[in-house]
Design an enzyme around this catalytic site. Structure first.
Site, PDB file in Angstrom:
ATOM      1  N   LYS A 162       0.826  -1.207   0.000  1.00 61.02           N
ATOM      2  CA  LYS A 162       0.000   0.000   0.000  1.00 61.02           C
ATOM      3  C   LYS A 162       0.862   1.260   0.000  1.00 61.02           C
ATOM      4  O   LYS A 162       2.005   1.260   0.482  1.00 61.02           O
ATOM      5  CB  LYS A 162      -0.957  -0.025   1.196  1.00 61.02           C
ATOM      6  CG  LYS A 162      -0.275  -0.035   2.542  1.00 61.02           C
ATOM      7  CD  LYS A 162      -1.211  -0.439   3.679  1.00 61.02           C
ATOM      8  CE  LYS A 162      -2.300   0.570   3.935  1.00 61.02           C
ATOM      9  NZ  LYS A 162      -3.092   0.228   5.142  1.00 61.02           N
ATOM     10  N   SER A 237      -7.866   0.596   5.077  1.00 67.19           N
ATOM     11  CA  SER A 237      -7.142   1.447   4.138  1.00 67.19           C
ATOM     12  C   SER A 237      -6.298   0.676   3.124  1.00 67.19           C
ATOM     13  O   SER A 237      -5.749   1.254   2.192  1.00 67.19           O
ATOM     14  CB  SER A 237      -6.232   2.403   4.917  1.00 67.19           C
ATOM     15  OG  SER A 237      -5.283   1.678   5.694  1.00 67.19           O
ATOM     16  N   SER A 261      -7.861  -2.583   8.726  1.00 70.93           N
ATOM     17  CA  SER A 261      -7.390  -2.139   7.415  1.00 70.93           C
ATOM     18  C   SER A 261      -6.773  -3.227   6.544  1.00 70.93           C
ATOM     19  O   SER A 261      -6.534  -3.009   5.364  1.00 70.93           O
ATOM     20  CB  SER A 261      -6.388  -0.993   7.566  1.00 70.93           C
ATOM     21  OG  SER A 261      -7.038   0.167   8.017  1.00 70.93           O
TER      22      SER A 261
END
Length: 505
Positions: A162, A237, A261
């Site tokens: 990420k 996320s 997340s």
């Protein structure tokens, strides 16, 4: 050190609850007027939540009514369907070249990203150079296969991570407009560990703004679309990461998790995601930097399509702390004790678990009984109803806040070293884009596990009636990650695991 820290925390929690048990009992002995007032508040909050649910279903149902699902390009290159472990073996034994593998995933990213918007920065040219170097090392014969398998277990295999986790030379925005020009000048610890294991960083993926919301959308890169249905969210996320993995754009990746997340995106995208025991994997090199008690809640862990990749990847990420775990232990799932919780305890602001997800969980319980004669025990944790205020209180360092962990700390025999808990990953399948605004607190199904500091593995359980992923999280006690990972492997065998969102000729 991590093990001692967790033990110390548990002792603190036990003593805290014992000190305040008498005052808590007195507090519960409330007057009829106070009880009536609390009932009215509860009813009001529940009414507000139901109203928002009805409005959101109506609005988004009309908004996306009749919208055709954007189909991803079919899989024409079978390399894309290989596990990371399999790719590593084939590269090491010269059945495939690293360059061939990296080119395959680069080509896949280029064809799916215009549809999904999951990849936000790339190092394709450098990745190909790394791949050629890996191939040259293997071809030279200077290091034998057995040694390579031990020292560089993922030599030549590409991976992704990420945007908030630093990869040298790539943007690290954490979804913030003010950071849009910031480029990482060195690797995060976990990325460096992956490089040392021979893996090749290929790209970084989209996140939610500041990594603090459960839809991956921001003003820097826009929003990411679900590979099963483009009108649905990918979670956050680590949403772009889960999306890319599910769509066969990367064989495995790394996510981080402070309130779900890793697990929520893994659930919405139908893949595996593991939240490690707190303190095992380094978080250095991430943005935003966690402070206070949030440092304990934040963990970094593996994400992948196949359960067989979880332990090898986790072992690399854990580095020297892997010795605190039992990742090499063979687990006989017939000797484990199973517990399950199928709802959030009646919290007024939280969406109840849908019938289809309850049914999926029940299929797991039924499978254990029919296949192994194991009777899973349903349990009720009274404090679970207060999971939302507990999470926010602990995130804000409120020491006197009651915790879910306290309840389990005094009932340590609930899980012990041979028990796992089956718990919903989320109350619904992937919502429509922006719909989380009407269901802002549903992340608590994963967040409360962060408060407890327990390891948890999100496991896919096939698709819903409308073609969206189903799943469940398997929770184990501290440092017993190997138990939830073993159950994940069993559920993959029983229910098929990840389902490719693209047509496979």
């Amino acid at each position: 050190m991590a093990a001692r820290g967790v033990k110390s925390r548990l002792e603190k929690l036990r003593s805290h609850l014992q000190r305040h048990s008498s005052s808590s009992t007195q507090h519960l002995e409330q007057t009829p007027v106070t009880v009536d007032r609390m009932k009215w508040v509860d009813m009001l909050l529940r009414t507000v939540r139901l109203f928002m649910e009805v409005v959101s279903r109506l609005v988004f149902g009309l908004m996306y009514r009749g919208e055709s699902r954007t189909r991803l390009p079919p899989i024409t290159n079978l390399i894309l369907l290989e596990s990371a472990t399999s790719l590593a073996t084939k590269i090491r034994t010269k059945k495939l070249t690293s360059e061939e593998v990296v080119k395959s995933f680069i080509a896949r990213i280029r064809e799916i990203n215009p549809i999904l918007n999951c990849v936000v920065d790339t190092r394709f040219d450098q990745a190909l150079e790394d791949a050629r170097s890996a191939d040259a090392l293997i071809s030279s014969g200077t290091v034998d296969e057995e040694t390579l398998a031990k020292t560089k277990p993922f030599l030549g295999v590409p991976f992704s991570t990420k945007d908030s986790i630093a990869v040298k030379g790539l943007h690290q925005t954490a979804g913030l407009w003010i950071r849009r020009e910031i480029v990482a000048d060195e690797d995060a610890d976990v990325v460096q560990l992956m490089r040392e294991a021979g893996a090749i960083p290929m790209c970084v993926t989209n996140v939610s703004e500041l990594c603090m919301w459960w839809e991956s959308a921001n003003t820097v890169y826009g929003r990411t679309n679900n590979p099963y249905c483009s009108s649905r969210i990918v979670g956050g996320s680590s949403g772009g990461e889960a999306c890319l993995l599910s769509a066969c754009g990367s064989p495995f990746g790394i996510g981080s998790d402070i309130g779900g997340s890793i697990r929520m995106p893994a659930f919405f995208n139908g893949i595996f995601g593991h939240k490690p025991t707190s303190g095992i994997v380094s978080n250095l090199g991430q943005e935003p930097v966690a402070t206070g008690e949030a440092c304990e809640f934040l963990v970094t862990g593996p994400m992948c399509r196949y359960s067989k990749d979880l332990i090898p990847l986790y072992r690399i990420l854990a580095a020297s702390n892997a010795s605190l775990l039992s990742l090499d232990s063979k687990v006989d799932i017939r000797n484990l004790r199973y517990f399950y919780i199928d709802d959030e305890g009646g919290a007024p602001l939280i969406t109840p678990v849908s019938k289809e997800l309850r049914a999926a969980q029940q299929k797991v319980v039924t499978h254990l009984e029919k296949a192994y004669g194991i009777k899973a025990k349903k349990i009720i944790l009274k404090k679970l109803k207060a999971a939302l205020p507990i999470y926010f209180a602990k995130l804000g360092n409120v020491e006197e806040a009651p915790t879910f962990c306290e309840e389990l700390a005094l009932k340590k025999e609930l899980l012990g070293d041979d028990g796992v808990l089956l718990f919903p990953s989320h109350p619904t399948v992937a919502p429509y884009h922006s719909q989380p605004i009407f269901r802002p607190f549903n992340f608590v199904y994963t967040a409360i596990i962060n408060v407890a500091l327990f390891p948890s593995t999100q496991c896919p359980l096939g698709l819903s009636s409308n073609g969206l992923p189903l799943g469940i999280q398997v929770v184990a006690n501290h440092n017993n990650d190997h138990l939830s990972l073993a159950v994940a492997s069993e559920l993959e065998k029983a229910f098929g695991g990840w389902v490719c969102p693209s047509e496979v000729p």
